[in-house]
Design an enzyme around this catalytic site. Structure first.
Site, PDB file in Angstrom:
ATOM      1  N   GLY A   1      20.201 -26.638 -32.803  1.00 14.29           N
ATOM      2  CA  GLY A   1      19.553 -25.220 -32.565  1.00 14.29           C
ATOM      3  C   GLY A   1      20.609 -24.481 -31.504  1.00 14.29           C
ATOM      4  N   SER A   2      20.591 -22.905 -31.537  1.00  7.85           N
ATOM      5  CA  SER A   2      21.430 -22.344 -30.271  1.00  7.85           C
ATOM      6  C   SER A   2      20.365 -22.452 -28.997  1.00  7.85           C
ATOM      7  CB  SER A   2      21.451 -21.137 -30.991  1.00  7.85           C
ATOM      8  OG  SER A   2      22.585 -21.087 -32.153  1.00  7.85           O
ATOM      9  N   GLY A   3      21.147 -21.958 -28.222  1.00 10.00           N
ATOM     10  CA  GLY A   3      20.281 -21.830 -26.938  1.00 10.00           C
ATOM     11  C   GLY A   3      20.782 -22.877 -26.081  1.00 10.00           C
ATOM     12  N   HIS A   4      21.726 -23.885 -26.257  1.00 10.89           N
ATOM     13  CA  HIS A   4      22.202 -24.666 -25.473  1.00 10.89           C
ATOM     14  C   HIS A   4      23.630 -24.466 -24.935  1.00 10.89           C
ATOM     15  CE1 HIS A   4      18.532 -26.566 -26.422  1.00 10.89           C
ATOM     16  NE2 HIS A   4      18.704 -26.800 -27.794  1.00 10.89           N
TER      17      HIS A   4
ATOM     18  N   LYS B   1      21.623 -35.049 -32.269  1.00 12.59           N
ATOM     19  CA  LYS B   1      20.728 -35.200 -31.192  1.00 12.59           C
ATOM     20  C   LYS B   1      19.638 -35.622 -32.013  1.00 12.59           C
ATOM     21  CE  LYS B   1      21.040 -31.034 -29.078  1.00 12.59           C
ATOM     22  NZ  LYS B   1      21.777 -30.271 -30.046  1.00 12.59           N
TER      23      LYS B   1
ATOM     24  N   ASP C   1      16.604 -31.896 -37.058  1.00 11.43           N
ATOM     25  CA  ASP C   1      18.455 -32.090 -36.925  1.00 11.43           C
ATOM     26  C   ASP C   1      18.697 -33.597 -37.628  1.00 11.43           C
ATOM     27  OD1 ASP C   1      19.625 -30.309 -34.835  1.00 11.43           O
ATOM     28  OD2 ASP C   1      17.681 -30.740 -33.894  1.00 11.43           O
TER      29      ASP C   1
ATOM     30  N   HIS D   1      13.927 -27.987 -24.695  1.00 14.16           N
ATOM     31  CA  HIS D   1      13.495 -26.865 -25.450  1.00 14.16           C
ATOM     32  C   HIS D   1      12.249 -26.334 -24.768  1.00 14.16           C
ATOM     33  CE1 HIS D   1      15.461 -29.333 -28.421  1.00 14.16           C
ATOM     34  NE2 HIS D   1      15.773 -28.287 -28.843  1.00 14.16           N
TER      35      HIS D   1
END
Lengths: 331, 331
Positions: B53-56, B104, B109, B218
């Protein structure tokens, strides 16, 4: 106030312990609060000193190392270092070819560096000074006569650091520093205020639906407070005043999209995309770019744009090897 | 919600435009949302794919480049990429020596990479997988069976990337990846929640006088919510569970003090100083360190600590040249 700190009075002291622990290639003088290269440069080369209030990390300590600064003096948060600190650092880093002081245009910094230069000069060190004043937002401000020195300082430290490493003399290094400052313009904005630890509360109040355009790196007021807008419009409000102030066409540019400290990288990339599109539309050719946190304002959310008109010489110096905690390549 | 974005639904799309504009050494497939090296590695070498996921950010796109990943698949914010994305990237980067998927440990995922591995395998690409699960905070969590994969992923991508660059075969690269994962432990904390753009409000509520120890990347709940404390005590609450879980004495360690996205660098250095002191007291020898934002959680304020038990081989791979937007040295 929610911060990863101990006593708010000890923030700088404690952070310098961390810098020392993290970077064996640096040496920290905890008494004088100076960050040095552990291995000084060769005799006969011009040395570079900068410094200023803390809270803008990685500026300046994060730019000490091969290819950039020889030392950085750390003041308390948003407070100029003292002439004593600067004088001590100037003497230590001089390799017999003189020292360039790189000073952001804030009244306290300018005054203290000037005094330090005189004191070091009286002791036989040749000192020259460049004062950066690239912020197009306001002509005078709370803390300055004239424009504020902001993002161009980062680019200047890299470019002029490479020239000093090459062995250019103090006059040449100083002339280049002035040329770089004159060729760059910046403009910033804030979504939120920062909070100075010792104050314990936000520096300014900004309603949930407003943003500050032209903000300074200490939370100083900018041009105007306007309703919150999308990234597209924010980019226009930052890029337009920069392009209005200097003609960037006809030469390659170095562009920095800088985060103020609390804006995540995904937003900074998004903003860079908007800025790049506007520059392209205006006929500005971007040759190099930086996206990330380089000159921050504690935990302020927001960003700034810096555009520097370059030439082949400046690009070559930009590309030269550098090894600092904040910028590193080729080494 | 105050963010440097346009439409909250377009954050990933818009950010990828910025990544492409900022990094000519990368190629962005906007349809499949994959970040590739512009110049693929040589035939006969194992390729590395990660994603999530994006945001990391900078994880994972910021670690694509010589010496690390060959490609990264970007999912929507905090949402796994799809098997289709992963399958496409796997096929594109394979140089005939197979592809290692670095995953991860989050349910989505793991499931999607498994499916992608099977699909690519059916098309003749040899795929191996390592699942990182280094977070000591909780055994199972909202989004995982078993421990969550966090900071070790960054270190693993660097170390295993160097091994793949050396020309080791898929079995050797995979064995090394598993060894690195098993040798590392992490623990994080939050001062504030993050806000997912499409949600428009904080993921969780955290009172002004409380912090979350053991938080996930998250905003998943951690071990406990406790009263706000100083950096010294926060460091103890992160380091103690890590050292309790694995014996780090008798070998050199690589230590990362990672920011969650909205904590400024001065605070991260301050925290690193506290962590280094605790490790020293416990007899853990720190050979290398990283301080900064490497695996973030949007605009969450807070930090995490990762400790990796290394050996001469791992340190040599760590020191090998790397050229990505997130980690760069020697090139």
């Amino acid at each position: 106030m929610k911060k990863l700190i101990n006593d708010p009075q000890d923030v700088l002291k404690d952070a310098l312990l961390g810098v020392e622990a993290a970077h064996p290639q640096l040496r920290v003088d905890h008494v004088n609060r100076i960050i040095y290269r552990a291995n000084p440069k060769a005799d006969g080369k011009v040395a570079l000193l900068s410094g200023g209030g803390s809270g803008h990390e990685p500026l300046h300590g994060g730019f000490v190392g091969v290819g950039m600064l020889d030392a950085a003096c750390a003041g308390e948060v948003f407070t100029s270092p003292t002439p004593d600190q600067m004088q001590e650092a100037t003497k230590v880093i001089d390799r017999g070819a003189g020292v360039l002081h790189i000073v952001k245009n804030y009244t306290g910094d300018v005054m203290n560096f000037e005094m330090a230069g005189e004191l070091a000069g009286a002791e036989g060190v040749e000192v020259a000074t460049v004062v950066t004043d690239d912020d197009v937002a306001v002509q005078d401000s709370t803390w300055t006569a004239g424009r504020r020195g902001v993002g161009v300082t980062v680019l200047l430290e890299k470019i002029v650091g490479a020239a000093a490493e090459e062995g250019r003399d103090l006059a040449a290094v100083t002339a280049l520093a002035n040329k770089v400052n004159e060729s760059g313009r910046s403009m910033g904005m804030a979504l939120t205020s920062c909070t100075v630890p010792a104050a314990g509360k936000p520096t300014f109040e900004l309603p949930d639906d407003m943003m500050e355009i032209g903000v300074g790196i200490h939370g100083e007021p900018g041009r105007h407070r306007v309703p919150l807008a999308g990234a597209h419009e924010i980019a226009e409000q930052l890029v337009e005043p920069i392009l209005h102030d200097l003609d960037f066409t006809g030469a390659p540019s170095i562009v920095m999209l800088n985060g103020m400290g609390a804006s995540p990288l995904i937003e900074l990339y998004l903003m860079y995309g908007e800025v790049a599109r506007l520059l392209d539309k205006a006929g500005v050719k971007v040759a190099r770019s930086l996206v990330g946190n380089y000159i921050t304002s504690l935990d302020m959310a927001g960003c700034s744009v810096t555009v520097l008109k370059a030439d082949d010489e400046i690009l070559k110096l930009w590309d030269a090897p550098v090894n600092t905690s904040g910028l590193r390549w080729g080494l």
